[in-house]
Design a protein around this motif. Structure first.
Motif, PDB file in Angstrom:
ATOM      1  N   ARG A 128       0.833  -1.209   0.000  1.00 22.67           N
ATOM      2  CA  ARG A 128       0.000   0.000   0.000  1.00 22.67           C
ATOM      3  C   ARG A 128       0.866   1.258   0.000  1.00 22.67           C
ATOM      4  O   ARG A 128       0.524   2.258  -0.652  1.00 22.67           O
ATOM      5  N   GLU A 129       1.995   1.222   0.701  1.00 18.59           N
ATOM      6  CA  GLU A 129       2.906   2.361   0.692  1.00 18.59           C
ATOM      7  C   GLU A 129       3.447   2.634  -0.702  1.00 18.59           C
ATOM      8  O   GLU A 129       3.759   3.782  -1.053  1.00 18.59           O
ATOM      9  N   GLN A 130       3.524   1.570  -1.515  1.00 21.79           N
ATOM     10  CA  GLN A 130       4.015   1.701  -2.884  1.00 21.79           C
ATOM     11  C   GLN A 130       2.902   2.037  -3.863  1.00 21.79           C
ATOM     12  O   GLN A 130       3.125   2.086  -5.078  1.00 21.79           O
ATOM     13  N   GLY A 131       1.694   2.242  -3.357  1.00 18.65           N
ATOM     14  CA  GLY A 131       0.605   2.677  -4.213  1.00 18.65           C
ATOM     15  C   GLY A 131      -0.340   1.587  -4.670  1.00 18.65           C
ATOM     16  O   GLY A 131      -1.185   1.832  -5.544  1.00 18.65           O
ATOM     17  N   ALA A 132      -0.211   0.382  -4.121  1.00 19.05           N
ATOM     18  CA  ALA A 132      -1.155  -0.683  -4.472  1.00 19.05           C
ATOM     19  C   ALA A 132      -2.567  -0.246  -4.122  1.00 19.05           C
ATOM     20  O   ALA A 132      -2.798   0.420  -3.104  1.00 19.05           O
ATOM     21  N   SER A 133      -3.534  -0.610  -4.958  1.00 15.12           N
ATOM     22  CA  SER A 133      -4.917  -0.206  -4.701  1.00 15.12           C
ATOM     23  C   SER A 133      -5.515  -0.971  -3.535  1.00 15.12           C
ATOM     24  O   SER A 133      -6.395  -0.456  -2.826  1.00 15.12           O
ATOM     25  N   SER A 134      -5.068  -2.208  -3.327  1.00 13.94           N
ATOM     26  CA  SER A 134      -5.567  -3.016  -2.211  1.00 13.94           C
ATOM     27  C   SER A 134      -4.585  -4.138  -1.933  1.00 13.94           C
ATOM     28  O   SER A 134      -3.755  -4.491  -2.785  1.00 13.94           O
ATOM     29  N   ALA A 135      -4.671  -4.698  -0.747  1.00 14.65           N
ATOM     30  CA  ALA A 135      -3.842  -5.845  -0.380  1.00 14.65           C
ATOM     31  C   ALA A 135      -4.670  -6.783   0.482  1.00 14.65           C
ATOM     32  O   ALA A 135      -5.389  -6.343   1.392  1.00 14.65           O
ATOM     33  N   VAL A 136      -4.570  -8.062   0.184  1.00 13.63           N
ATOM     34  CA  VAL A 136      -5.208  -9.105   0.980  1.00 13.63           C
ATOM     35  C   VAL A 136      -4.111 -10.004   1.526  1.00 13.63           C
ATOM     36  O   VAL A 136      -3.280 -10.514   0.762  1.00 13.63           O
ATOM     37  N   GLY A 137      -4.090 -10.177   2.835  1.00 13.95           N
ATOM     38  CA  GLY A 137      -3.125 -11.066   3.460  1.00 13.95           C
ATOM     39  C   GLY A 137      -3.838 -12.246   4.088  1.00 13.95           C
ATOM     40  O   GLY A 137      -4.827 -12.071   4.787  1.00 13.95           O
ATOM     41  N   ILE A 138      -3.345 -13.438   3.805  1.00 17.71           N
ATOM     42  CA  ILE A 138      -3.935 -14.623   4.424  1.00 17.71           C
ATOM     43  C   ILE A 138      -2.896 -15.326   5.290  1.00 17.71           C
ATOM     44  O   ILE A 138      -1.703 -15.334   4.983  1.00 17.71           O
ATOM     45  N   ASP A 139      -3.371 -15.894   6.368  1.00 21.58           N
ATOM     46  CA  ASP A 139      -2.510 -16.662   7.266  1.00 21.58           C
ATOM     47  C   ASP A 139      -3.399 -17.593   8.065  1.00 21.58           C
ATOM     48  O   ASP A 139      -4.564 -17.256   8.357  1.00 21.58           O
ATOM     49  N   LEU A 140      -2.850 -18.745   8.431  1.00 16.84           N
ATOM     50  CA  LEU A 140      -3.613 -19.702   9.219  1.00 16.84           C
ATOM     51  C   LEU A 140      -3.606 -19.356  10.699  1.00 16.84           C
ATOM     52  O   LEU A 140      -4.478 -19.789  11.452  1.00 16.84           O
ATOM     53  N   SER A 141      -2.646 -18.547  11.125  1.00 13.51           N
ATOM     54  CA  SER A 141      -2.476 -18.240  12.538  1.00 13.51           C
ATOM     55  C   SER A 141      -3.302 -17.035  12.975  1.00 13.51           C
ATOM     56  O   SER A 141      -3.113 -15.926  12.464  1.00 13.51           O
ATOM     57  N   GLU A 142      -4.162 -17.232  13.934  1.00 14.08           N
ATOM     58  CA  GLU A 142      -4.928 -16.121  14.483  1.00 14.08           C
ATOM     59  C   GLU A 142      -4.017 -15.171  15.242  1.00 14.08           C
ATOM     60  O   GLU A 142      -4.238 -13.949  15.247  1.00 14.08           O
ATOM     61  N   ASN A 143      -2.962 -15.695  15.885  1.00 15.09           N
ATOM     62  CA  ASN A 143      -1.994 -14.829  16.564  1.00 15.09           C
ATOM     63  C   ASN A 143      -1.337 -13.868  15.584  1.00 15.09           C
ATOM     64  O   ASN A 143      -1.186 -12.670  15.864  1.00 15.09           O
ATOM     65  N   MET A 144      -0.938 -14.388  14.439  1.00 12.42           N
ATOM     66  CA  MET A 144      -0.320 -13.553  13.422  1.00 12.42           C
ATOM     67  C   MET A 144      -1.289 -12.480  12.943  1.00 12.42           C
ATOM     68  O   MET A 144      -0.942 -11.289  12.834  1.00 12.42           O
ATOM     69  N   LEU A 145      -2.505 -12.886  12.648  1.00  9.32           N
ATOM     70  CA  LEU A 145      -3.480 -11.941  12.104  1.00  9.32           C
ATOM     71  C   LEU A 145      -3.886 -10.891  13.123  1.00  9.32           C
ATOM     72  O   LEU A 145      -4.098  -9.722  12.776  1.00  9.32           O
ATOM     73  N   GLU A 146      -3.987 -11.289  14.383  1.00 13.70           N
ATOM     74  CA  GLU A 146      -4.315 -10.309  15.420  1.00 13.70           C
ATOM     75  C   GLU A 146      -3.237  -9.231  15.497  1.00 13.70           C
ATOM     76  O   GLU A 146      -3.546  -8.035  15.578  1.00 13.70           O
ATOM     77  N   ARG A 147      -1.961  -9.646  15.443  1.00 15.26           N
ATOM     78  CA  ARG A 147      -0.872  -8.672  15.478  1.00 15.26           C
ATOM     79  C   ARG A 147      -0.898  -7.801  14.214  1.00 15.26           C
ATOM     80  O   ARG A 147      -0.665  -6.588  14.284  1.00 15.26           O
ATOM     81  N   ALA A 148      -1.172  -8.425  13.066  1.00 15.13           N
ATOM     82  CA  ALA A 148      -1.223  -7.659  11.814  1.00 15.13           C
ATOM     83  C   ALA A 148      -2.299  -6.588  11.877  1.00 15.13           C
ATOM     84  O   ALA A 148      -2.089  -5.447  11.438  1.00 15.13           O
ATOM     85  N   ARG A 149      -3.464  -6.940  12.401  1.00 15.85           N
ATOM     86  CA  ARG A 149      -4.563  -5.967  12.479  1.00 15.85           C
ATOM     87  C   ARG A 149      -4.234  -4.829  13.428  1.00 15.85           C
ATOM     88  O   ARG A 149      -4.582  -3.669  13.166  1.00 15.85           O
ATOM     89  N   ILE A 150      -3.571  -5.132  14.526  1.00 16.72           N
ATOM     90  CA  ILE A 150      -3.171  -4.095  15.475  1.00 16.72           C
ATOM     91  C   ILE A 150      -2.212  -3.111  14.818  1.00 16.72           C
ATOM     92  O   ILE A 150      -2.274  -1.892  15.048  1.00 16.72           O
ATOM     93  N   MET A 151      -1.333  -3.627  13.961  1.00 11.06           N
ATOM     94  CA  MET A 151      -0.298  -2.800  13.340  1.00 11.06           C
ATOM     95  C   MET A 151      -0.775  -2.097  12.065  1.00 11.06           C
ATOM     96  O   MET A 151      -0.017  -1.336  11.466  1.00 11.06           O
TER      97      MET A 151
END
Length: 244
Positions: free
Chosen positions: A61-84
């Motif tokens: 997104r910093e490089q100008g992407a219109s959207s980004a979708v991130g997938i991960d199996l770990s809820e711990n990872m995704l929770e940290r990603a959402r916080i950041m």
């Protein structure tokens, strides 16, 4: 086999203390090479397979992407990603890489950093990635190098004084599951040869644009002398391919 070590408390705690977890992309030694292999991301729809803390999504997104979708199996990872993340155009979904089922041509760019050596059926993933990319779309990936994954021990051979003599390579052509130790925990990885990786990409319909085995640069060695041992054997394998 869908492995989710990152939702185990002890493993996630150890991972969260790694330099690449606290320092972001610039703390990942392979990032400079990975970044150089990416296409122009401006106005692109980006998918990150195994997004972890979301570093690559935010970079896109910093490089100008219109959207980004991130997938991960770990809820711990995704929770940290959402916080950041504070960006409505970044979406995180809990999903195994093996289970992706996106529409044809849904994305312009797919990236995956150090995740696909945990996936058993690489051929299937290559076909799914090809399907969800637009014609001319790019896929950029990094995995642990097959020389690094051939033996489950993933360790140097030491001399009598504790010196690192060499990196042993054995059973290279015997592809498949390896049970190894990472962060003092047993994890399952899947070894495949360089030829298998490249041929899987080609057979899925990709054109190979660039390959890297990441030889450390002088600048990398100045910043981190520990990278000197990576001049003796490749630790990472990176590929940039394009759908045709």
């Amino acid at each position: 086999m869908k492995q989710n070590k990152y939702d185990e408390t002890g493993f996630f705690t150890s991972y969260s203390q790694m330099a690449r977890s606290t320092g972001g992309l610039d703390a990942a030694g392979e990032w400079g090479t990975f970044r150089s292999m990416l296409p122009d991301l401006r106005d692109k729809k980006v998918l990150d397979l195994g997004c972890g803390f979301g570093w690559h999504c935010r970079f896109a997104r910093e490089q100008g992407a219109s959207s980004a979708v991130g997938i991960d199996l770990s809820e711990n990872m995704l929770e940290r990603a959402r916080i950041m993340t504070d960006d409505p155009n970044i979406e995180y979904r809990r999903l195994a890489i093996e289970d992706i089922d996106f529409n044809e041509g849904e994305f312009d760019v797919v990236i995956s950093s150090l995740a696909l050596h945990y996936v058993e059926d690489f051929d299937l993933i290559c076909r799914k990635i090809h399907h969800c990319l637009v014609p001319g779309g790019s896929f950029v990936m990094s995995v642990e190098h097959p020389i690094y994954t051939a033996l489950a021990q993933q360790a140097w051979f030491y001399g009598p004084q504790g010196e690192k003599l060499h990196w042993p390579v054995d059973h290279y052509h015997q592809e498949g599951l390896r049970r190894t130790i990472f962060l003092d925990h047993e994890v399952v990885k899947y070894h495949r040869t360089v030829a298998s990786i490249i041929n899987s990409l080609i057979q899925a319909g990709f054109v190979v644009k660039e390959i890297s085995e990441l030889k450390p640069t002088e600048e990398m060695l100045k910043r981190n002398p520990d990278w000197q041992e990576e001049t003796r054997r490749p630790m990472f394998f990176l590929a940039s391919v394009e759908r045709y």
